[in-house]
Scaffold this motif. Structure first.
Motif, PDB file in Angstrom:
ATOM      1  N   VAL A 187       7.686  55.103  43.146  1.00 44.76           N
ATOM      2  CA  VAL A 187       6.916  53.862  42.962  1.00 44.76           C
ATOM      3  C   VAL A 187       5.425  54.150  43.048  1.00 44.76           C
ATOM      4  O   VAL A 187       4.634  53.669  42.221  1.00 44.76           O
ATOM      5  N   TYR A 236      -7.466  55.425  44.886  1.00 45.82           N
ATOM      6  CA  TYR A 236      -6.022  55.247  45.041  1.00 45.82           C
ATOM      7  C   TYR A 236      -5.509  56.032  46.245  1.00 45.82           C
ATOM      8  O   TYR A 236      -4.719  55.514  47.033  1.00 45.82           O
ATOM      9  N   LEU A 296      -2.066  52.835  36.571  1.00 44.05           N
ATOM     10  CA  LEU A 296      -3.476  52.589  36.842  1.00 44.05           C
ATOM     11  C   LEU A 296      -4.361  53.549  36.052  1.00 44.05           C
ATOM     12  O   LEU A 296      -5.366  53.140  35.451  1.00 44.05           O
ATOM     13  N   LEU A 330       2.866  53.629  39.912  1.00 47.88           N
ATOM     14  CA  LEU A 330       1.676  52.778  40.015  1.00 47.88           C
ATOM     15  C   LEU A 330       0.410  53.576  39.698  1.00 47.88           C
ATOM     16  O   LEU A 330      -0.488  53.081  39.012  1.00 47.88           O
ATOM     17  N   TYR A 331       0.350  54.801  40.197  1.00 50.32           N
ATOM     18  CA  TYR A 331      -0.805  55.656  39.941  1.00 50.32           C
ATOM     19  C   TYR A 331      -0.950  55.937  38.442  1.00 50.32           C
ATOM     20  O   TYR A 331      -2.038  55.822  37.883  1.00 50.32           O
TER      21      TYR A 331
END
Length: 130
Positions: A81, A51, A89, A85-86
């Motif tokens: 954001v 990532y 995930l 997202l991290y």
């Protein structure tokens, strides 16, 4: 005289050793929770590395365009954001890896159990012949 049952057991054991033996014995050497936790953590560490690399590449490619006319609000929004997202995930991969490695340990443990049972049967057959 050849004993067909003994030959079958020996063949079955040899096939198992060739296909799964070494890996299954390593996996079965761990407690299920330890094996699952260790491999889940390793997966999450590699997801984090991937990532960070992905975000770095995106920033290198589009960073100049994103930074034009940047405000604190927009910067905080982009950070939020990226963090969201991290976290999404990590949660998805954490749950998936935990389930995957738990099932992998269970299957390996079952195969090792069958293998050891077959080996003990072979030993009993050898003792009977003596």
């Amino acid at each position: 005289m050849l004993d067909k049952r003994k030959i079958r057991l020996m063949t079955k054991a040899a096939i198992y050793e060739k296909e799964y033996g070494e890996e299954d014995l390593k996996i079965a050497g761990y407690y299920k929770k330890d094996y699952t936790s260790l491999n889940t953590w390793i997966t999450l560490i590699w997801i984090t590395v991937g990532y960070v690399l992905l975000v770095g590449i995106i920033f290198l490619c589009y960073g100049e365009n994103m930074m034009e006319g940047i405000t604190i609000t927009r910067l905080l929004f982009l950070g939020a954001v990226a963090l969201a997202l991290y976290l999404a995930l990590m949660i998805m991969y954490g749950i998936g890896a935990g389930n995957f490695y738990s099932k992998k340990h269970i299957r390996a443990k079952q195969r090792v159990k069958k293998y050891l049972r077959d080996i003990s049967r072979l030993e009993k057959m050898n003792k009977k012949r003596r």
